[in-house]
Design an enzyme around this catalytic site. Sequence first.
Site, PDB file in Angstrom:
ATOM      1  N   THR A  14      18.991  41.858  74.539  1.00 63.02           N
ATOM      2  CA  THR A  14      20.229  42.018  73.568  1.00 63.02           C
ATOM      3  C   THR A  14      21.128  43.343  74.227  1.00 63.02           C
ATOM      4  OG1 THR A  14      19.825  40.763  71.933  1.00 63.02           O
ATOM      5  CG2 THR A  14      21.465  41.899  71.410  1.00 63.02           C
ATOM      6  N   SER A  28      20.863  34.824  63.064  1.00 60.96           N
ATOM      7  CA  SER A  28      20.950  35.969  64.068  1.00 60.96           C
ATOM      8  C   SER A  28      20.937  37.213  63.163  1.00 60.96           C
ATOM      9  CB  SER A  28      22.350  36.349  64.787  1.00 60.96           C
ATOM     10  OG  SER A  28      22.165  37.561  65.644  1.00 60.96           O
ATOM     11  N   SER A  29      20.205  38.386  63.779  1.00 65.19           N
ATOM     12  CA  SER A  29      20.166  39.600  63.176  1.00 65.19           C
ATOM     13  C   SER A  29      21.168  40.616  63.736  1.00 65.19           C
ATOM     14  CB  SER A  29      18.830  40.216  63.350  1.00 65.19           C
ATOM     15  OG  SER A  29      17.748  39.102  62.829  1.00 65.19           O
ATOM     16  N   ARG A  32      28.438  32.864  69.177  1.00 64.97           N
ATOM     17  CA  ARG A  32      27.220  32.523  69.088  1.00 64.97           C
ATOM     18  C   ARG A  32      27.009  31.287  69.681  1.00 64.97           C
ATOM     19  NH1 ARG A  32      22.196  34.812  68.450  1.00 64.97           N
ATOM     20  NH2 ARG A  32      20.928  34.085  66.658  1.00 64.97           N
ATOM     21  N   GLY A  58      16.290  42.454  68.053  1.00 63.15           N
ATOM     22  CA  GLY A  58      15.766  41.417  67.407  1.00 63.15           C
ATOM     23  C   GLY A  58      16.102  41.620  65.781  1.00 63.15           C
TER      24      GLY A  58
END
Length: 611
Positions: free
Chosen positions: A408, A473-474, A109, A496
């Site tokens: 993403t 984050s998810s 990340r 998201g």
Amino acid sequence: MKTARRMSIQGLLIALTLCFTGACARPVPTETALPTAVTTTREMVVTAHPLATQAGARILEMGGTAVDAMIAAQAVLGLVEPQSSGLGGGAFVVYHQTETGRTITVDGREKAPQAAREDRFLIQGRPMEFHHAWQSGLSVGVPGVPRLLEHLHQRYGRLPWSELFVPARTLAREGFPLTARTSALASDLLARNSSCAEDERLFFRDPAAFAYLVETETCTAKPAGTWMRNPAYAETLERLAAEGADAFYLGPLAEAIVAAVQGDRRIPGDLTAADLENYQVVERPPVCVAFRGHQVCGMGPPSSGALAVGQILRFMELRSDLLGTSPLDVDSVHLFTQAMRLAFADRNLYVADSDFVKVPVAGLLDETYLAARAALITPWDMGSAAPGMPPGAEETHAAENVAPSQGTSQISVLDRYGNALSLTSSIESAFGNGVMVQGFFLNNQLTDFSFAPRDAAGRPLANRVQPGKRPRSSMAPTIVLAPDDRVALVTGSPGGARIIGYTAQSLLNILAFGLDPQQTIQVPHIINLNGQTELEAPLPGVTLDYDVQALATALMARGHSDPAAALQERLVDIVAHTSGLAIIQVVRSATGQAVLIGGADQRRDGAVGGR
Ligand code: GLU
């Protein structure tokens, strides 16, 4: 970048229908070509683009591991799906190594620069508007993808590192057709500008990004099918291939990144050469929960993915008395929305980077705690759920809401050796922060931090900006182990905060309702981020026993509020909030022979490959 040649996307798709180098892959399904699951017996890779799938499949065929295939596919995605992921972003990986039986997670990340402070996204004490933070140097976190790829390759790779960048390098030099999706996303951003003049543009303020994706005379996005070349990216990959990740974090490339961030035309950022040089990925223990006799393992903090997915699945199992008989009947849908509400209430309060705040990971999955939370579910909508008090929690933080985003990509791989890999990779919003360096986009991942560091009472938010911290984050890359500890499923999605719902729903549909990976992807999504209930319209061409109007009415009769908002036909607005599930299921016969079943998401340009 000149438009040298154009071909229709339809033409491309037909061309790509051909089996890749002997690997059976299929293109983006259309209304008339309804997708069915792809099956293979040896190896499989699923990505968001046929060319990335092709690259991964070729590496698998050459005897590469899941890690090798992922690296090749990621390098291609950074080129052909530049809006979603790439070298300038961050990612999480869940990896299962058959030889040792170990499942690990690796955190690549992005990190906040050392100079970052908690008031980073405030103007005169108030949170700035999202697009100001997004289109600026402030939003850029230290990228993690190059180090992550190298870290994994050094431990779990088999083919030479430099070999893995050949497909992407070749495509960058020889060209590839722009997808309708990339073109439409660029078009959307351009439409948000009030002027196209170079010093007045908010979106595509970076001349390199503008020249790459926009027809300069008309200020319109290059159309789908435009033949694209990206020689700067080819050069970057050459460096990376020759020198390893140091080529990115030290030397001229690092200097170019720092110069781009600090010299941002709108709001300069503060990322330094030292931030890049000091970046490290972290191996963290996986977060696993039991569901229907399986172990579902994913990425813990700084991602909220595995904790929230895990809670949702546990709630579904603990309240199976309220589960219906099919994925879309009102009982199942209602139960799922309630499970999501409870999980998001806890997520929003407790989950952030555990290197900075205490996250009660074990407490959030404690069975007694979960049973008490599950008991709050009734056949009537509970409304906005309050967070619970899991064992080990310190109530020092304020809750915050979720801001959905896009940008993403998901890669799922299973190799011939039995190793499995799930990667979710992100530059956060479409085209990251909008600035290209040497052929790739920089991320805007720091906008995943809470903009307000404290609530009205002055209590700090767990996900506030701190120097060197990773934003929450998810992302929920997931590997499921069967009762015999062998890999049963690989899944994950972009989207998201909705990633959590998409991923949990895919697991539920396969493990509880027995759908195959492609069928589960066709099931309309049900989302509740502890606010309104969202129902997705059926996918075009998919015949399902699903009456979205009737379901909305039935949910409203159970107290789901805001009737107008209950029905969001989000697929009509195909650019926004689209899942990109990439799923591989392993089914073993009585004799132990494995069949791999793959599913790719037609909401993006997903494709399955392998043999
Ligand atoms: N930045 C988001 C996260 O890490 C993902 C964004 C997306 O899926 O588009 O949760």
